[in-house]
Design a protein around this motif. Structure first.
Motif, PDB file in Angstrom:
ATOM      1  N   ALA A 148       0.824  -1.215   0.000  1.00 17.88           N
ATOM      2  CA  ALA A 148       0.000   0.000   0.000  1.00 17.88           C
ATOM      3  C   ALA A 148       0.858   1.266   0.000  1.00 17.88           C
ATOM      4  O   ALA A 148       0.518   2.268  -0.635  1.00 17.88           O
ATOM      5  N   GLN A 149       1.981   1.216   0.705  1.00 17.49           N
ATOM      6  CA  GLN A 149       2.872   2.378   0.771  1.00 17.49           C
ATOM      7  C   GLN A 149       3.559   2.656  -0.563  1.00 17.49           C
ATOM      8  O   GLN A 149       3.987   3.776  -0.825  1.00 17.49           O
ATOM      9  N   ASN A 150       3.656   1.633  -1.407  1.00 15.45           N
ATOM     10  CA  ASN A 150       4.341   1.775  -2.685  1.00 15.45           C
ATOM     11  C   ASN A 150       3.455   2.334  -3.790  1.00 15.45           C
ATOM     12  O   ASN A 150       3.933   2.560  -4.905  1.00 15.45           O
ATOM     13  N   LEU A 151       2.177   2.549  -3.500  1.00 21.31           N
ATOM     14  CA  LEU A 151       1.252   3.042  -4.522  1.00 21.31           C
ATOM     15  C   LEU A 151       1.705   4.397  -5.066  1.00 21.31           C
ATOM     16  O   LEU A 151       1.908   5.347  -4.313  1.00 21.31           O
ATOM     17  N   LYS A 152       1.854   4.487  -6.383  1.00 24.19           N
ATOM     18  CA  LYS A 152       2.367   5.702  -7.019  1.00 24.19           C
ATOM     19  C   LYS A 152       1.274   6.714  -7.368  1.00 24.19           C
ATOM     20  O   LYS A 152       1.569   7.891  -7.590  1.00 24.19           O
ATOM     21  N   ASP A 153       0.034   6.261  -7.462  1.00 24.52           N
ATOM     22  CA  ASP A 153      -1.057   7.137  -7.896  1.00 24.52           C
ATOM     23  C   ASP A 153      -2.220   7.019  -6.923  1.00 24.52           C
ATOM     24  O   ASP A 153      -2.886   5.987  -6.856  1.00 24.52           O
ATOM     25  N   GLU A 154      -2.483   8.081  -6.173  1.00 31.57           N
ATOM     26  CA  GLU A 154      -3.531   8.053  -5.141  1.00 31.57           C
ATOM     27  C   GLU A 154      -4.929   7.847  -5.709  1.00 31.57           C
ATOM     28  O   GLU A 154      -5.858   7.509  -4.970  1.00 31.57           O
ATOM     29  N   GLN A 155      -5.103   8.042  -7.000  1.00 29.02           N
ATOM     30  CA  GLN A 155      -6.409   7.785  -7.616  1.00 29.02           C
ATOM     31  C   GLN A 155      -6.811   6.316  -7.475  1.00 29.02           C
ATOM     32  O   GLN A 155      -7.990   5.982  -7.582  1.00 29.02           O
ATOM     33  N   TYR A 156      -5.812   5.456  -7.238  1.00 29.94           N
ATOM     34  CA  TYR A 156      -6.084   4.026  -7.143  1.00 29.94           C
ATOM     35  C   TYR A 156      -6.013   3.497  -5.715  1.00 29.94           C
ATOM     36  O   TYR A 156      -5.934   2.293  -5.482  1.00 29.94           O
ATOM     37  N   ARG A 157      -6.113   4.418  -4.747  1.00 28.57           N
ATOM     38  CA  ARG A 157      -6.151   4.024  -3.347  1.00 28.57           C
ATOM     39  C   ARG A 157      -7.387   3.168  -3.059  1.00 28.57           C
ATOM     40  O   ARG A 157      -7.411   2.380  -2.096  1.00 28.57           O
ATOM     41  N   LEU A 180       1.845   1.339 -11.335  1.00 24.17           N
ATOM     42  CA  LEU A 180       1.361   1.833 -10.043  1.00 24.17           C
ATOM     43  C   LEU A 180       2.308   1.522  -8.883  1.00 24.17           C
ATOM     44  O   LEU A 180       2.098   1.990  -7.770  1.00 24.17           O
ATOM     45  N   GLU A 214      -9.276  -0.209  -0.194  1.00 17.65           N
ATOM     46  CA  GLU A 214     -10.409   0.051   0.691  1.00 17.65           C
ATOM     47  C   GLU A 214     -11.138  -1.254   1.025  1.00 17.65           C
ATOM     48  O   GLU A 214     -10.886  -2.306   0.423  1.00 17.65           O
TER      49      GLU A 214
END
Length: 203
Positions: free
Chosen positions: A11-20, A134, A24
């Protein structure tokens, strides 16, 4: 403990917050069953040609929300590959860009658990597209139908040898086998298998 550590790190490695949204909480009692057709069996060098998926809510396959895409590969498909999946080069002339296909797929699955037959391979293929873009591997929980079938069957098989071939499991569960082999049909059959296995005590 290790699973929690790797999930947090992913989760910390996610590059684009649009895909948070992939991290969820999933909708209650919903899963996505999916399958891919590929140019071969190596996630390192092969490509996805098509994706088929259906959502399940409770014990119902939501056919109104099915997902099917054909993807344009970077090179021509060889004859050996065509014999396996029956997808010809001409069938992919109007295929969409791989990145656009993965974007649509991620929005379709959301954070729902993913169900499949030999799902590990399909996940690895997806991650070859998702990870460079991502920075993450798909975080969705994974459910393998051959594992469910094995666990239902093993206690009733004295020698512990269980045939996990797809058609064998379908026939044993009394489920219809669709004639056409493609990603969407395979996803639908796998969905029926998943529902049946959830609702019977023994196979």
């Amino acid at each position: 403990m290790f699973a929690s550590f790797f999930a947090k790190r992913n989760a910390q490695n996610l590059k684009d917050e649009q895909y948070r949204f992939l991290f969820e909480e999933a909708p209650v009692d919903e899963v996505v069953v999916f399958d891919t057709e590929t140019t071969g069996l190596s996630p390192k060098k092969d490509e996805i040609l098509s994706i088929g998926a259906v959502k399940i809510r409770g014990n119902k396959i939501l056919m109104s929300e099915k997902f099917e895409l054909f993807i344009k590969p970077s090179r021509e498909i060889n004859e050996k590959s065509i014999k396996i999946h029956q997808i010809r080069n001409v069938d992919l002339e109007n295929g969409i860009d791989p990145h656009k296909a993965i974007v649509q797929f991620l929005h379709f699955i959301g954070s729902r658990p993913l169900v499949g037959y030999y799902l590990e391979f399909d996940i690895k293929m997806m991650n070859t597209y998702v990870k460079p873009w991502l920075g993450i591997n798909l975080p969705n929980p994974q459910i393998e139908v051959s594992g469910l079938y094995h666990d239902k069957k093993i206690k009733f098989i004295p020698d512990g040898v269980i045939d996990l071939r797809f058609d064998v499991m379908m026939n044993d569960l009394g489920l219809p086998i669709f004639g056409k082999h493609d990603a969407l049909n395979d996803a639908m059959m796998t969905a029926m298998m998943y529902i049946k296995l959830r609702n019977i005590e023994k196979v």
